[in-house]
Design a protein around this motif. Structure first.
Motif, PDB file in Angstrom:
ATOM      1  N   UNK A 193       0.837  -1.201   0.000  1.00  0.00           N
ATOM      2  CA  UNK A 193       0.000   0.000   0.000  1.00  0.00           C
ATOM      3  C   UNK A 193       0.873   1.251   0.000  1.00  0.00           C
ATOM      4  N   UNK A 194       0.396   2.294  -0.665  1.00  0.00           N
ATOM      5  CA  UNK A 194       1.085   3.583  -0.720  1.00  0.00           C
ATOM      6  C   UNK A 194       0.091   4.679  -0.371  1.00  0.00           C
ATOM      7  N   UNK A 195       0.585   5.759   0.220  1.00  0.00           N
ATOM      8  CA  UNK A 195      -0.245   6.892   0.605  1.00  0.00           C
ATOM      9  C   UNK A 195      -0.688   7.651  -0.645  1.00  0.00           C
ATOM     10  N   UNK A 196      -1.992   7.819  -0.800  1.00  0.00           N
ATOM     11  CA  UNK A 196      -2.564   8.518  -1.946  1.00  0.00           C
ATOM     12  C   UNK A 196      -3.008   9.920  -1.548  1.00  0.00           C
ATOM     13  N   UNK A 197      -3.669  10.020  -0.412  1.00  0.00           N
ATOM     14  CA  UNK A 197      -4.189  11.317   0.032  1.00  0.00           C
ATOM     15  C   UNK A 197      -3.987  11.451   1.523  1.00  0.00           C
ATOM     16  N   UNK A 198      -3.325  12.531   1.943  1.00  0.00           N
ATOM     17  CA  UNK A 198      -3.154  12.819   3.361  1.00  0.00           C
ATOM     18  C   UNK A 198      -4.341  13.631   3.828  1.00  0.00           C
ATOM     19  N   UNK A 199      -4.948  13.202   4.907  1.00  0.00           N
ATOM     20  CA  UNK A 199      -6.110  13.900   5.438  1.00  0.00           C
ATOM     21  C   UNK A 199      -5.673  14.755   6.615  1.00  0.00           C
ATOM     22  N   UNK A 200      -5.960  16.029   6.538  1.00  0.00           N
ATOM     23  CA  UNK A 200      -5.615  16.957   7.606  1.00  0.00           C
ATOM     24  C   UNK A 200      -6.893  17.349   8.327  1.00  0.00           C
ATOM     25  N   UNK A 243      -5.389   8.213   3.167  1.00  0.00           N
ATOM     26  CA  UNK A 243      -5.933   7.129   2.359  1.00  0.00           C
ATOM     27  C   UNK A 243      -4.804   6.410   1.638  1.00  0.00           C
ATOM     28  N   UNK A 244      -4.766   5.101   1.786  1.00  0.00           N
ATOM     29  CA  UNK A 244      -3.743   4.262   1.170  1.00  0.00           C
ATOM     30  C   UNK A 244      -4.390   3.359   0.130  1.00  0.00           C
ATOM     31  N   UNK A 245      -3.625   3.019  -0.921  1.00  0.00           N
ATOM     32  CA  UNK A 245      -4.131   2.125  -1.963  1.00  0.00           C
ATOM     33  C   UNK A 245      -3.081   1.074  -2.296  1.00  0.00           C
ATOM     34  N   UNK A 246      -3.541  -0.134  -2.587  1.00  0.00           N
ATOM     35  CA  UNK A 246      -2.649  -1.223  -2.987  1.00  0.00           C
ATOM     36  C   UNK A 246      -2.302  -1.084  -4.474  1.00  0.00           C
ATOM     37  N   UNK A 247      -1.364  -1.868  -4.950  1.00  0.00           N
ATOM     38  CA  UNK A 247      -0.916  -1.786  -6.344  1.00  0.00           C
ATOM     39  C   UNK A 247      -2.049  -2.036  -7.340  1.00  0.00           C
ATOM     40  N   UNK A 248      -2.861  -3.099  -7.198  1.00  0.00           N
ATOM     41  CA  UNK A 248      -3.950  -3.298  -8.170  1.00  0.00           C
ATOM     42  C   UNK A 248      -4.948  -2.144  -8.199  1.00  0.00           C
ATOM     43  N   UNK A 249      -5.311  -1.606  -7.058  1.00  0.00           N
ATOM     44  CA  UNK A 249      -6.253  -0.488  -7.016  1.00  0.00           C
ATOM     45  C   UNK A 249      -5.633   0.773  -7.610  1.00  0.00           C
ATOM     46  N   UNK A 250      -4.330   0.983  -7.403  1.00  0.00           N
ATOM     47  CA  UNK A 250      -3.666   2.141  -8.010  1.00  0.00           C
ATOM     48  C   UNK A 250      -3.707   2.036  -9.528  1.00  0.00           C
ATOM     49  N   UNK A 251      -3.541   0.847 -10.057  1.00  0.00           N
ATOM     50  CA  UNK A 251      -3.592   0.668 -11.510  1.00  0.00           C
ATOM     51  C   UNK A 251      -5.005   0.840 -12.058  1.00  0.00           C
TER      52      UNK A 251
END
Length: 89
Positions: free
Chosen positions: A53-60, A70-78
């Protein structure tokens, strides 16, 4: 050589630590150093645990404790064409 400091001794395998025990110079092989680290965590897109998983959006949240983001895995990122926050210009 009777008064030689073991912390400065150099061995054939590497350098000796302060106790005179041989320690290798490197702890990673070329194959492990080239692979990027992966994180296990919650993917906000498919709502399940996943590897990579990688960070997609930081929520402040403003004041108070910060939200993790919000984190997303490799398949969802693709599938959703998501760009990790660290890879953005």
């Amino acid at each position: 050589m009777d008064n030689e400091d073991p912390g400065e001794a150099v061995t054939s395998r590497g350098v000796a630590d302060c106790d005179g025990v041989d320690m290798p110079e490197t702890t990673q092989t070329a194959s492990t150093a080239a692979t990027p680290p992966t994180a296990h965590g919650w993917c906000a897109w498919h709502k399940g645990y996943s590897e990579g998983v990688r960070l997609i959006q930081a929520e402040d949240a403003g004041s108070g404790p910060g939200m993790p983001g919000l984190f997303a895995c490799t398949p969802c990122r693709r599938i959703h064409r998501l760009v990790p926050l660290a890879d953005r210009p």
